[in-house]
Design an enzyme around this catalytic site. Structure first.
Site, short mmCIF file in Angstrom:
data_model
loop_
_atom_site.label_atom_id
_atom_site.label_comp_id
_atom_site.label_asym_id
_atom_site.label_seq_id
_atom_site.Cartn_x
_atom_site.Cartn_y
_atom_site.Cartn_z
N ASP A 63 0.05 69.06 19.87
CA ASP A 63 -1.06 68.37 19.23
C ASP A 63 -2.33 68.42 20.08
O ASP A 63 -2.31 68.84 21.24
CB ASP A 63 -0.67 66.91 18.93
CG ASP A 63 -0.02 66.21 20.13
OD1 ASP A 63 -0.05 66.77 21.24
OD2 ASP A 63 0.51 65.11 19.94
N HIS A 134 6.36 57.72 17.71
CA HIS A 134 5.77 58.98 17.29
C HIS A 134 6.24 60.13 18.17
O HIS A 134 6.59 59.96 19.33
CB HIS A 134 4.23 58.91 17.21
CG HIS A 134 3.49 58.87 18.50
ND1 HIS A 134 2.43 58.02 18.73
CD2 HIS A 134 3.62 59.58 19.64
CE1 HIS A 134 1.96 58.22 19.94
NE2 HIS A 134 2.66 59.16 20.52
C1 GLP Z 1 0.91 61.17 23.29
C2 GLP Z 1 1.39 62.47 22.68
C3 GLP Z 1 2.84 62.41 22.31
C4 GLP Z 1 3.68 61.83 23.44
C5 GLP Z 1 3.16 60.47 23.81
C6 GLP Z 1 3.98 59.83 24.93
O1 GLP Z 1 0.64 60.21 22.33
N1 GLP Z 1 0.61 62.82 21.52
O2 GLP Z 1 3.27 63.71 22.01
O3 GLP Z 1 5.01 61.76 23.04
O4 GLP Z 1 1.84 60.66 24.24
O5 GLP Z 1 3.14 59.21 25.82
P1 GLP Z 1 3.60 58.61 27.21
O6 GLP Z 1 4.49 59.61 27.84
O7 GLP Z 1 2.30 58.45 27.95
O8 GLP Z 1 4.27 57.34 26.90
#
Ligand code: GLP
Length: 245
Positions: A63, A134
Site C-alpha cells: 500500500d 487491517h
Molecule cells: C500500516 C500498514 C499496515 C500494517 C500496519 C501495522 O497501517 N498500512 O500494512 O499492517 O501499519 O502497523 P504497526 O506495525 O506500526 O502496528
C-alpha cells in the site's frame, strides 16, 4: 511463537532468506509499519552476511498513502528506502509500490494489478496487522474490495501512522491505495508478523475468532499456506490449541 519481538522479526527474515536462496527470482510482497522495522533490520543483516541475495528478486508493496509522492518523508516509498531498498541489492526496476500521487488513481490501481500479474504474482507476502485488524490498508468493513483499490482510512489507522507525519494525525492522508484481500491471498505463501502486547487482542480475534470482513486479517485463514509468526506477548490471548499449531 517466539519469546520476543526481535526473535519474531529474525525468524520471519530467516524464512524470507531461505525462500530467496531456493528461488532467487522470488516475487515478494512487503508491508510497512513499526512492527516490520526489526524484520527489515534482520533482513539487511542477513544480506550483509551474504545470506540474503536480492539481485534477481522483485518486490511489491501492499500500500501507499494517496496524495503523497515518492519523495515525501512520510510516504511508504521513503520508509522502504530507509529500511530496505537503500540497504540491499534490489534492482530499482524490480521494486514496485502504488504511486500515491498518481493523478488518475483508477488507472494507477489497474496498472498496479497488471504489473503484479505480469510478474507472475507474489511467491510470498509478508503482512503486519493493524490494531483494528487491517492488513495492507484493508480496513474493517461490511464489504471489502477484492483487488487493489483506493480506501478511506479509519481514524485509528491515521493515528497509528502519525509517527510518519511528525506525530500529527491530521497530517496523515485520509486515503490510501492498497492491494485487496484477493490480491494478497493470491500469493503462494502468506506470512503474518505480529508482536507486542498491543496486538494480543486483535491477533486472538483474527486467528481464533470468526472469519469476517470486520477483521480483515481473519481472511488470511482462508489461505492454504498461511503462517503466523508471533511473539509471546502478541500470542497471549490465543486459545492454547491455536498457539500450539
Ligand atoms: C500500516 C500498514 C499496515 C500494517 C500496519 C501495522 O497501517 N498500512 O500494512 O499492517 O501499519 O502497523 P504497526 O506495525 O506500526 O502496528
Amino acid at each position: 511463537m517466539t519469546s520476543n519481538a526481535n526473535a519474531a522479526a529474525k525468524l520471519a527474515a530467516r524464512i524470507v532468506a531461505a525462500l530467496l536462496a531456493r528461488t532467487p527470482r522470488l516475487v515478494l510482497g512487503l508491508p510497512t509499519g513499526r512492527t516490520t522495522i526489526p524484520f527489515y533490520r534482520s533482513l539487511v543483516a542477513l544480506h550483509q552476511r551474504g545470506e540474503a541475495d536480492f539481485a534477481q528478486a522483485t518486490t511489491f508493496n501492499l500500500d501507499e498513502f494517496a496524495g503523497v509522492d515518492a519523495s515525501h518523508p512520510g510516504s511508504y516509498h521513503a520508509y522502504m528506502r530507509a529500511h530496505l531498498f537503500d540497504r540491499v541489492n534490489l534492482a530499482p526496476e524490480r521494486i514496485h509500490l502504488p504511486r500515491g500521487d498518481a493523478r488518475d488513481w483508477r488507472a494507477e490501481i489497474a496498472r498496479y494489478e497488471r504489473t503484479l500479474a505480469d510478474a507472475g504474482g507474489m511467491d510470498v507476502v509478508v503482512l503486519g496487522i493493524g490494531r483494528n485488524g487491517h492488513v495492507g490498508f484493508n480496513e474493517p468493513a461490511e464489504r471489502l474490495d477484492a483487488r487493489t483499490h483506493r480506501v478511506k482510512l479509519h481514524a485509528a489507522s491515521r493515528r497509528a501512522n502519525a509517527y510518519l507525519f511528525g506525530r500529527r494525525t491530521r497530517a496523515v492522508p485520509a486515503y490510501a491505495i492498497s492491494m485487496g484481500l484477493a490480491t494478497i491471498l493470491d500469493a503462494r505463501l502468506v506470512l503474518l508478523l505480529a508482536t507486542g502486547p498491543d496486538k494480543a487482542r486483535i491477533v486472538a480475534r483474527a486467528l481464533a475468532g470468526p472469519i469476517t470482513t470486520r477483521v480483515p486479517a481473519s481472511l488470511v485463514r482462508l489461505h492454504p499456506a498461511g503462517v503466523a509468526v508471533l511473539d509471546r506477548a502478541a500470542a497471549a490471548r490465543l486459545p492454547a490449541n491455536v498457539t500450539a499449531q
